[in-house]
Every structure is written in C-alpha cells, then in structure tokens.
Design a protein around this motif. Structure first.
Motif, short mmCIF file in Angstrom:
data_model
loop_
_atom_site.label_atom_id
_atom_site.label_comp_id
_atom_site.label_asym_id
_atom_site.label_seq_id
_atom_site.Cartn_x
_atom_site.Cartn_y
_atom_site.Cartn_z
N PRO A 1 1.08 -1.37 -0.08
CA PRO A 1 -0.04 -0.23 -0.04
C PRO A 1 0.71 1.42 0.33
O PRO A 1 2.21 0.87 0.42
N PRO A 2 0.51 3.03 -0.44
CA PRO A 2 0.89 3.76 -0.12
C PRO A 2 1.57 4.02 0.30
O PRO A 2 1.20 3.56 1.69
N ALA A 3 3.33 4.13 0.90
CA ALA A 3 3.53 4.96 2.44
C ALA A 3 3.00 6.48 1.77
O ALA A 3 2.28 6.94 1.41
N PRO A 4 3.17 6.97 3.49
CA PRO A 4 2.44 8.52 3.36
C PRO A 4 3.21 9.04 2.50
O PRO A 4 3.99 8.76 2.29
N PRO A 5 2.16 9.53 1.92
CA PRO A 5 2.93 10.96 0.83
C PRO A 5 3.44 12.41 1.65
O PRO A 5 3.14 12.68 2.40
N SER B 1 2.44 19.58 -5.29
CA SER B 1 3.14 18.20 -5.17
C SER B 1 2.37 17.30 -4.48
O SER B 1 3.09 17.82 -2.96
N CYS B 2 2.30 16.38 -4.90
CA CYS B 2 2.52 15.13 -3.75
C CYS B 2 3.45 13.88 -4.34
O CYS B 2 3.01 13.24 -5.50
N HIS B 3 3.99 13.07 -3.79
CA HIS B 3 4.57 12.01 -3.93
C HIS B 3 4.65 11.09 -2.40
O HIS B 3 4.74 11.34 -1.66
N THR B 4 4.63 9.47 -3.10
CA THR B 4 4.70 8.88 -2.53
C THR B 4 6.18 7.78 -2.61
O THR B 4 6.44 7.81 -3.37
N PRO B 5 6.79 7.68 -1.58
CA PRO B 5 8.11 6.40 -1.37
C PRO B 5 7.96 5.35 -2.30
O PRO B 5 8.83 4.83 -3.15
N ARG B 6 6.74 4.84 -1.75
CA ARG B 6 6.85 3.63 -2.00
C ARG B 6 4.76 3.13 -2.58
O ARG B 6 4.27 3.46 -1.18
N SER B 7 4.85 2.31 -3.53
CA SER B 7 4.05 1.31 -3.68
C SER B 7 3.77 0.93 -4.87
O SER B 7 4.57 0.77 -5.88
N LYS B 8 3.15 -0.62 -5.12
CA LYS B 8 3.55 -1.18 -5.24
C LYS B 8 1.65 -2.44 -5.19
O LYS B 8 1.49 -2.73 -4.91
N PRO B 9 0.74 -2.12 -6.61
CA PRO B 9 1.44 -1.34 -7.82
C PRO B 9 1.51 0.38 -7.58
O PRO B 9 1.35 0.87 -6.35
N ALA B 10 1.94 1.39 -8.50
CA ALA B 10 2.32 2.58 -8.45
C ALA B 10 1.28 2.91 -8.23
O ALA B 10 -0.44 2.97 -8.59
N SER C 1 -7.85 30.20 -1.28
CA SER C 1 -6.27 30.05 -0.20
C SER C 1 -7.52 28.64 0.20
O SER C 1 -9.20 28.69 0.25
N GLY C 2 -7.33 27.48 0.93
CA GLY C 2 -7.63 27.07 1.84
C GLY C 2 -6.82 25.35 2.03
O GLY C 2 -5.61 25.48 1.67
N VAL C 3 -6.95 24.43 2.32
CA VAL C 3 -6.15 23.36 2.64
C VAL C 3 -7.09 22.30 1.63
O VAL C 3 -7.80 22.21 1.22
N TYR C 4 -5.52 22.07 1.09
CA TYR C 4 -5.24 21.44 -0.10
C TYR C 4 -5.47 19.87 0.16
O TYR C 4 -4.03 20.02 1.12
N VAL C 5 -5.95 18.82 0.40
CA VAL C 5 -5.18 17.28 0.35
C VAL C 5 -5.10 16.88 -0.99
O VAL C 5 -5.81 16.83 -1.80
N CYS C 6 -4.13 15.74 -0.29
CA CYS C 6 -3.81 14.60 -1.62
C CYS C 6 -3.89 13.63 -0.87
O CYS C 6 -3.44 12.94 0.19
N ASN C 7 -4.63 12.57 -1.75
CA ASN C 7 -5.01 10.74 -1.35
C ASN C 7 -4.10 10.26 -2.36
O ASN C 7 -4.22 10.60 -3.53
N ALA C 8 -3.09 9.08 -2.13
CA ALA C 8 -2.20 8.33 -2.73
C ALA C 8 -2.85 7.37 -2.62
O ALA C 8 -3.03 6.70 -1.45
N ARG C 9 -3.90 6.11 -3.94
CA ARG C 9 -4.28 4.97 -3.50
C ARG C 9 -3.75 4.00 -4.88
O ARG C 9 -3.59 4.33 -5.54
N ASN C 10 -3.66 2.36 -3.47
CA ASN C 10 -3.43 2.17 -5.01
C ASN C 10 -4.79 0.76 -4.93
O ASN C 10 -5.93 0.88 -3.90
#
Length: 394
Positions: free
Chosen positions: A156-160, A177-186, A223-232
């Motif tokens: 599962p995706p690691a915390p981005p 920009s949003c990036h997770t160090p580990r995820s399989k599959p991408a 202006s506001g709070v922007y949330v990035c969701n990384a999922r596989n």
C-alpha cells in the motif's frame, strides 16, 4: 554429474527428488499434486499472511489396506535472476524452514501440504514450487509430482509528502506536489480542497500519475486546505498543504523599490552630467585665449618720468611702465586717451569768458625734452591757462 545452483543442502534435496523421479517404477498407485483450479496466481498485502494451498492424491489404489506412506514435501521459491531457494521442507518426519513465519497449515505427515506465510514482505513475491515424493513403508516409491503457484505481494502507498512550489500571491501561478516513496502497484493521486469551499480536481490541472496540481491566476478565494490522496489496489494514504493567497506586494515591492532607486540614481547622474556640460560650455568663452593677441610692450622711460608744472598749479602723474605705445601720430590740439595710463589730474578753476585771446596749448618740456619727443613717448598734451606776472589768471 549435473551441477545445480544453490546451497549444498538444497542441491542435495533437488538431486534426491530428481533421482527418485527418474528411478521410480510404475506402481498400482499414481501420485499427483493439486492446487485450486484457477488459483495459480495469488495476491497478498505486505505485512499480512497468505496460505498457498496444495495437496496430493494417489490414484490406482486397490484396497484401503495399503502399506503406510512416507511423504517427502518441499517448497521452493523461484525468483527472476536468483537461484532456487528452499523455503519449507518435511523430510524423514522433520520440518525445517528458512525464515520465521513459514509453516505447514496442517500437522505433518498429511496429504494436505499447504504452506502458510506470515509477515509478508515485498521480497516474498515470486514462484513457489511444491514438490512431493511418496514412498511406502518398505521404501518403494509410489510417485513424484509438483505444482507451481505465483505470489504477488502488494504494497500500500506509504504516507506521501506534500509541497507548495511557487509564491502564492494574487495573479501568480503555483503547483502543489504530492509523492509517496513506496507503492506497489504505483499509486494514483487525487487532489481535493476541504470545506467550506470543497472542490475536487481533475485533468488537465491534475496529473494523477505524478501527483501535481497546477493552480493558475490565483485569487484570495482559492485559499484553503488542499488534501492529496495516494491510493492503489490495496491501500491509501494522504497528506495536506495549506494555501494562503496574499495580496501584499512582498518581494514585488522590494523589487519595485530597487528598480525605482536605480532609475532615480540614473536620472540624478544624467542631471549632474547635463549641468556639468552646460557649465563647461559657459566657461569656455571666458577662458578662451587668443593666440594672435600681442602682449603690451614696456616703454623705456628715463628715470624721473613724472611731469610736474613749474608753477605747481596743475600736475599730471604718469607711470611709464603702464604706458602703451601710440598706434599713430596724435592730432594737433587733440587728447589721445590711453587705457593703460594711470593718471591723476588736478582740477583747475573755471575762468570767466573775456575778449582776450584764447589760451594756447602749452607743452611742458622738463629737463629740456622737446614736445615731439614727449609725444613719441606717449605723453598727453595739457591745456594750461596763461598767467600774469602778478600770478593772476588771464
């Protein structure tokens, strides 16, 4: 002799199975290993556990009164670019494993030879081969068979991590920009803005593969709070960033001040140069020296050049050093002004007009110097009224 890769114990076991399979003679029973139909590929999640199901059967048995069977079971892991690795084995009534968390699902000996893997890691992915050889109590082989199962351990995706690229001011552009160090599959990325101004973003402003969100022509309402969701397929994780769009000039004011200062200095330098050139132009005529002008000559006056009248009623004092030679012969009875001549003339009293003859010019020639010589030397003729013997003016 056949050379087999891998540790000596593994080579020995593989050689044993190959030998048993080669020299096994057909018998009334035929051994076969089974796996669930359509379950040759298994999916598992990192950190969880998985069971690789397998069992064997003996076909052609005549009666239930058969000699006791002695199975030999081995599980191998085969990975691309690596040697065959033994994971679990049951040989001669003893069970061995190569790592913790690996075991048979059922107590051995058993015809159900399923294997359990606990605490899975991504490196546990690969092809698992189950090989079974059975002998009876008399040491007669009753057959050999094997089956392969594919295991894919997903991560599962690691915390981005979320970042803001750019300066969030009105009218500018920024990128989230949003990036997770580990995820399989991408992992796939999705950006959204939290309430009270909820908003979900899609392409083209959103790059779901790279996790970037581009916001253009910013305004304070963005202006506001922007949330990035990384999922596989097996999990998700998220991070957030706060966007505050400011209306202050900040760096732009500093840049404007610098530019204004430079412009002011340039104008000041231009004015200084302008005044300098104008002053120089005004001074040039006054300082102009004509090369063709001749310096005044000093006349050789004799000592005692001052001329004083005998009676002392009128005197003319001249300095010979400052006299300039006359440009032409003087006219009779005319006075020639000399700019460089310093003179002091005593005023004479006015006389009443009579019928007597007009006074005649009188040439003073002290020291016996003739009037023509004095004229050549630059002397000025002076009109002196005549006097009587008694000293009265006529």
């Amino acid at each position: 002799m056949v050379s087999l890769p891998g540790p000596p114990a593994t080579n020995l076991l593989r050689f044993l199975f190959l030998g048993l399979s080669a020299f096994a003679t057909p018998s009334r029973a035929q051994l076969e290993v089974h796996v669930p139909a359509g379950l040759h590929r298994l999916q598992a999640v990192e950190g969880a556990e998985v069971m690789l199901p397998a069992w064997y059967t003996l076909r052609g048995e005549v009666s239930s009164a058969q000699p006791r069977e002695v199975p030999t079971v081995m599980w191998f892991l085969e990975q691309k670019g690596k040697d065959l690795n033994q994971v679990l084995a049951y040989i001669g009534g003893v069970t061995t494993s190569s790592k913790p968390g690996v075991s048979f699902v059922h107590s051995m000996p058993s015809r159900n030879v399923s294997m359990r893997l606990q605490g899975l890691q991504e490196k546990d992915s690969g092809s698992y081969v189950c090989s079974v050889n059975v002998q009876d109590s008399q040491g007669i082989s009753r057959g050999h068979s094997s089956k392969t199962l594919e295991l894919n351990v997903q991560v599962p995706p690691a915390p981005p991590s979320c970042r803001l690229l750019g300066v969030p001011r009105v009218g500018t552009n920024v990128t989230l920009s949003c990036h997770t160090p580990r995820s399989k599959p991408a992992a796939q990325y999705q950006w959204e803005r939290l309430p009270p101004s909820s908003q979900v973003f899609f392409a083209p402003v959103l790059d779901a593969l790279r996790g970037s969100l581009r916001l253009t022509n910013l305004s304070t309402s963005m202006s506001g709070v922007y949330v990035c969701n990384a999922r596989n397929e097996v999990g998700s994780a998220h991070c957030n960033v706060t966007l505050e769009v400011s209306t202050g000039s900040g760096a732009s004011v500093v840049a404007g001040a610098v530019v204004g200062t430079l412009v002011g200095l340039g104008l000041l330098a231009g004015l200084v140069l302008l005044y300098h050139h104008r002053g120089k132009a005004l001074e040039e005529p006054a300082n102009d020296i004509k090369e063709d002008a001749m310096a005044p000559r000093t006349l050789p006056w004799p000592k005692g050049s001052d001329t004083i009248s005998k009676n002392g009623t009128l005197s003319s004092v001249t300095s010979a050093r400052a006299l300039r030679p006359p440009r032409g012969p003087p006219r009779p009875g005319a006075l020639t002004p000399t700019p460089s001549l310093s003179s002091q003339v005593l005023p004479s009293p006015r006389l009443p007009r009579t019928d007597a003859a007009h006074p005649q010019p009188m040439s003073l020639s002290p020291g016996g110097v003739s009037s023509s010589a004095l004229s050549r030397m630059g002397a000025v003729p002076v009109m002196v009224p005549a006097q009587s013997q008694a000293g009265s003016l006529v």
